[in-house]
Design a protein around this motif. Sequence first.
Motif, PDB file in Angstrom:
ATOM      1  N   ILE A  33      94.068  73.910  55.745  1.00 51.33           N
ATOM      2  CA  ILE A  33      93.028  73.013  56.245  1.00 51.33           C
ATOM      3  C   ILE A  33      91.715  73.774  56.210  1.00 51.33           C
ATOM      4  CG2 ILE A  33      92.204  71.694  58.229  1.00 51.33           C
ATOM      5  CD1 ILE A  33      95.168  71.384  59.035  1.00 51.33           C
ATOM      6  N   ASP A  34      90.794  73.265  55.399  1.00 52.69           N
ATOM      7  CA  ASP A  34      89.502  73.925  55.243  1.00 52.69           C
ATOM      8  C   ASP A  34      88.492  72.896  54.753  1.00 52.69           C
ATOM      9  OD1 ASP A  34      87.326  75.581  54.699  1.00 52.69           O
ATOM     10  OD2 ASP A  34      88.568  77.145  53.823  1.00 52.69           O
ATOM     11  N   GLN A  35      87.348  72.810  55.416  1.00 55.75           N
ATOM     12  CA  GLN A  35      86.321  71.850  55.019  1.00 55.75           C
ATOM     13  C   GLN A  35      85.531  72.318  53.800  1.00 55.75           C
ATOM     14  OE1 GLN A  35      84.039  71.095  58.599  1.00 55.75           O
ATOM     15  NE2 GLN A  35      85.319  69.322  59.053  1.00 55.75           N
ATOM     16  N   GLN A  36      85.560  73.622  53.511  1.00 52.11           N
ATOM     17  CA  GLN A  36      84.824  74.136  52.356  1.00 52.11           C
ATOM     18  C   GLN A  36      85.763  74.227  51.151  1.00 52.11           C
ATOM     19  OE1 GLN A  36      82.810  77.770  53.241  1.00 52.11           O
ATOM     20  NE2 GLN A  36      81.628  76.874  54.922  1.00 52.11           N
ATOM     21  N   LEU A  37      85.521  73.403  50.163  1.00 56.56           N
ATOM     22  CA  LEU A  37      86.382  73.300  48.993  1.00 56.56           C
ATOM     23  C   LEU A  37      86.536  74.631  48.254  1.00 56.56           C
ATOM     24  CD1 LEU A  37      88.040  71.511  47.105  1.00 56.56           C
ATOM     25  CD2 LEU A  37      85.933  71.027  45.850  1.00 56.56           C
ATOM     26  N   GLU A  38      85.446  75.373  48.078  1.00 59.79           N
ATOM     27  CA  GLU A  38      85.519  76.631  47.336  1.00 59.79           C
ATOM     28  C   GLU A  38      86.405  77.646  48.049  1.00 59.79           C
ATOM     29  OE1 GLU A  38      82.288  75.640  48.593  1.00 59.79           O
ATOM     30  OE2 GLU A  38      82.131  74.264  46.900  1.00 59.79           O
ATOM     31  N   ARG A  39      86.223  77.748  49.346  1.00 60.41           N
ATOM     32  CA  ARG A  39      87.014  78.688  50.142  1.00 60.41           C
ATOM     33  C   ARG A  39      88.491  78.283  50.121  1.00 60.41           C
ATOM     34  NH1 ARG A  39      84.555  79.230  55.931  1.00 60.41           N
ATOM     35  NH2 ARG A  39      85.560  77.225  56.109  1.00 60.41           N
ATOM     36  N   ALA A  40      88.761  76.993  50.215  1.00 65.49           N
ATOM     37  CA  ALA A  40      90.135  76.495  50.180  1.00 65.49           C
ATOM     38  C   ALA A  40      90.793  76.797  48.837  1.00 65.49           C
ATOM     39  CB  ALA A  40      90.169  74.999  50.469  1.00 65.49           C
ATOM     40  N   GLN A  41      90.050  76.689  47.763  1.00 65.07           N
ATOM     41  CA  GLN A  41      90.596  76.976  46.439  1.00 65.07           C
ATOM     42  C   GLN A  41      90.926  78.459  46.293  1.00 65.07           C
ATOM     43  OE1 GLN A  41      87.510  75.207  43.976  1.00 65.07           O
ATOM     44  NE2 GLN A  41      88.786  73.387  43.612  1.00 65.07           N
ATOM     45  N   ILE A  42      90.085  79.332  46.857  1.00 68.73           N
ATOM     46  CA  ILE A  42      90.366  80.773  46.815  1.00 68.73           C
ATOM     47  C   ILE A  42      91.660  81.067  47.564  1.00 68.73           C
ATOM     48  CG2 ILE A  42      89.580  83.032  47.674  1.00 68.73           C
ATOM     49  CD1 ILE A  42      86.685  81.995  47.177  1.00 68.73           C
ATOM     50  N   LEU A  43      91.800  80.469  48.737  1.00 67.87           N
ATOM     51  CA  LEU A  43      93.004  80.671  49.533  1.00 67.87           C
ATOM     52  C   LEU A  43      94.235  80.114  48.815  1.00 67.87           C
ATOM     53  CD1 LEU A  43      94.399  81.609  52.112  1.00 67.87           C
ATOM     54  CD2 LEU A  43      93.730  79.448  53.174  1.00 67.87           C
ATOM     55  N   GLU A  44      94.111  78.935  48.244  1.00 61.82           N
ATOM     56  CA  GLU A  44      95.238  78.332  47.536  1.00 61.82           C
ATOM     57  C   GLU A  44      95.654  79.183  46.331  1.00 61.82           C
ATOM     58  OE1 GLU A  44      96.591  74.081  45.553  1.00 61.82           O
ATOM     59  OE2 GLU A  44      94.666  74.222  46.582  1.00 61.82           O
ATOM     60  N   THR A  45      94.696  79.721  45.612  1.00 59.55           N
ATOM     61  CA  THR A  45      94.990  80.592  44.470  1.00 59.55           C
ATOM     62  C   THR A  45      95.723  81.850  44.932  1.00 59.55           C
ATOM     63  OG1 THR A  45      93.044  79.768  43.281  1.00 59.55           O
ATOM     64  CG2 THR A  45      93.962  81.864  42.546  1.00 59.55           C
ATOM     65  N   ALA A  46      95.250  82.448  46.013  1.00 55.32           N
ATOM     66  CA  ALA A  46      95.898  83.655  46.549  1.00 55.32           C
ATOM     67  C   ALA A  46      97.320  83.349  47.011  1.00 55.32           C
ATOM     68  CB  ALA A  46      95.081  84.222  47.709  1.00 55.32           C
ATOM     69  N   LEU A  47      97.504  82.227  47.680  1.00 56.17           N
ATOM     70  CA  LEU A  47      98.839  81.855  48.169  1.00 56.17           C
ATOM     71  C   LEU A  47      99.800  81.595  47.013  1.00 56.17           C
ATOM     72  CD1 LEU A  47      97.766  79.477  51.081  1.00 56.17           C
ATOM     73  CD2 LEU A  47      98.892  81.702  51.317  1.00 56.17           C
ATOM     74  N   THR A  48      99.334  80.896  46.016  1.00 52.23           N
ATOM     75  CA  THR A  48     100.162  80.590  44.849  1.00 52.23           C
ATOM     76  C   THR A  48     100.560  81.879  44.127  1.00 52.23           C
ATOM     77  OG1 THR A  48      99.050  78.468  44.618  1.00 52.23           O
ATOM     78  CG2 THR A  48     100.302  79.221  42.729  1.00 52.23           C
ATOM     79  N   ASP A 103      90.993  77.186  58.274  1.00 52.82           N
ATOM     80  CA  ASP A 103      89.786  77.992  58.102  1.00 52.82           C
ATOM     81  C   ASP A 103      88.632  77.163  58.654  1.00 52.82           C
ATOM     82  OD1 ASP A 103      87.936  79.857  57.402  1.00 52.82           O
ATOM     83  OD2 ASP A 103      88.615  80.053  55.337  1.00 52.82           O
ATOM     84  N   ALA A 104      88.048  77.619  59.761  1.00 59.87           N
ATOM     85  CA  ALA A 104      86.996  76.848  60.427  1.00 59.87           C
ATOM     86  C   ALA A 104      85.929  77.776  60.981  1.00 59.87           C
ATOM     87  CB  ALA A 104      87.606  76.023  61.551  1.00 59.87           C
ATOM     88  N   GLN A 105      84.747  77.238  61.180  1.00 60.03           N
ATOM     89  CA  GLN A 105      83.680  78.006  61.799  1.00 60.03           C
ATOM     90  C   GLN A 105      84.114  78.456  63.193  1.00 60.03           C
ATOM     91  OE1 GLN A 105      81.570  78.599  59.108  1.00 60.03           O
ATOM     92  NE2 GLN A 105      79.873  78.247  60.500  1.00 60.03           N
ATOM     93  N   SER A 106      84.444  77.456  64.011  1.00 65.16           N
ATOM     94  CA  SER A 106      84.859  77.704  65.386  1.00 65.16           C
ATOM     95  C   SER A 106      85.727  76.538  65.830  1.00 65.16           C
ATOM     96  CB  SER A 106      83.645  77.821  66.299  1.00 65.16           C
ATOM     97  OG  SER A 106      84.059  77.971  67.644  1.00 65.16           O
ATOM     98  N   PRO A 107      86.904  76.819  66.360  1.00 65.05           N
ATOM     99  CA  PRO A 107      87.751  75.712  66.812  1.00 65.05           C
ATOM    100  C   PRO A 107      87.132  75.040  68.032  1.00 65.05           C
ATOM    101  CG  PRO A 107      88.776  77.824  67.314  1.00 65.05           C
ATOM    102  CD  PRO A 107      87.542  78.115  66.541  1.00 65.05           C
ATOM    103  N   ASP A 108      86.992  73.704  67.975  1.00 61.78           N
ATOM    104  CA  ASP A 108      86.458  72.984  69.120  1.00 61.78           C
ATOM    105  C   ASP A 108      87.601  72.460  69.989  1.00 61.78           C
ATOM    106  OD1 ASP A 108      87.457  70.668  67.873  1.00 61.78           O
ATOM    107  OD2 ASP A 108      85.519  70.139  67.022  1.00 61.78           O
ATOM    108  N   ARG A 109      87.254  71.843  71.094  1.00 65.72           N
ATOM    109  CA  ARG A 109      88.247  71.369  72.067  1.00 65.72           C
ATOM    110  C   ARG A 109      89.241  70.391  71.425  1.00 65.72           C
ATOM    111  NH1 ARG A 109      90.048  73.835  75.647  1.00 65.72           N
ATOM    112  NH2 ARG A 109      87.986  74.551  76.134  1.00 65.72           N
ATOM    113  N   ASP A 110      88.748  69.439  70.619  1.00 64.29           N
ATOM    114  CA  ASP A 110      89.645  68.460  69.986  1.00 64.29           C
ATOM    115  C   ASP A 110      90.640  69.138  69.051  1.00 64.29           C
ATOM    116  OD1 ASP A 110      88.392  66.373  71.309  1.00 64.29           O
ATOM    117  OD2 ASP A 110      87.048  65.898  69.638  1.00 64.29           O
TER     118      ASP A 110
END
Length: 188
Positions: free
Chosen positions: A6-21, A52-59
């Motif tokens: 779960i990541d709102q930034q597409l580029e960062r999520a793709q880097i993580l997905e590539t590393a995981l794969t 991957d988030a800036q800061s986890p909020d209450r919700d």
Amino acid sequence: MNILVIDQQLERAQILETALTALGYAVVIRSPDEHRIYQLVESFQPDVVIVDAQSPDRDMLEDVALTSDRTPRPIIFFAEDDDDTVIRDAIAAGVSAYIVDGLQASRVNTIIKVAISRFEAFQALRGELRKTRDELAERKVIDRAKGLLMKHRQCDEAAAFGAMRKMAMNKNVCLVDIAQDVLMLFDE
């Protein structure tokens, strides 16, 4: 091993997905929706969740707590917020690893292993606590039933316990079941 990212930034999520794969993990879904963690976990049943988030909020933390309670699994947070209160709240909600230093592909495998180990240790403690609470509750039921038998049969503790134990053995049931029957019989 299946991982939900779960990541709102597409580029960062793709880097993580590539590393995981590259490490042999399967990414079951990559989602930008940080506030639907429980629903995503229910739908895709991943082995591990990485947020991957800036800061986890209450919700978000409430959603993590719901996930940890109903469908527990290791949850890893990569965040930029190093506030002690936020970290404590995240851990209390059920986060297994809270990483502030940033997402580095070379550290992902180790972080996942540590989070899984910490999660398993926590689950074992939770299981022991649940077992101890159940045993204590059963002990209270047995003691109450024993007290009622002592009162109504005018016998001592050993005789009351012996009678319940003999009845449990004769019926091939647990002692607590007999104790509950005694409580129902005397309706107290």
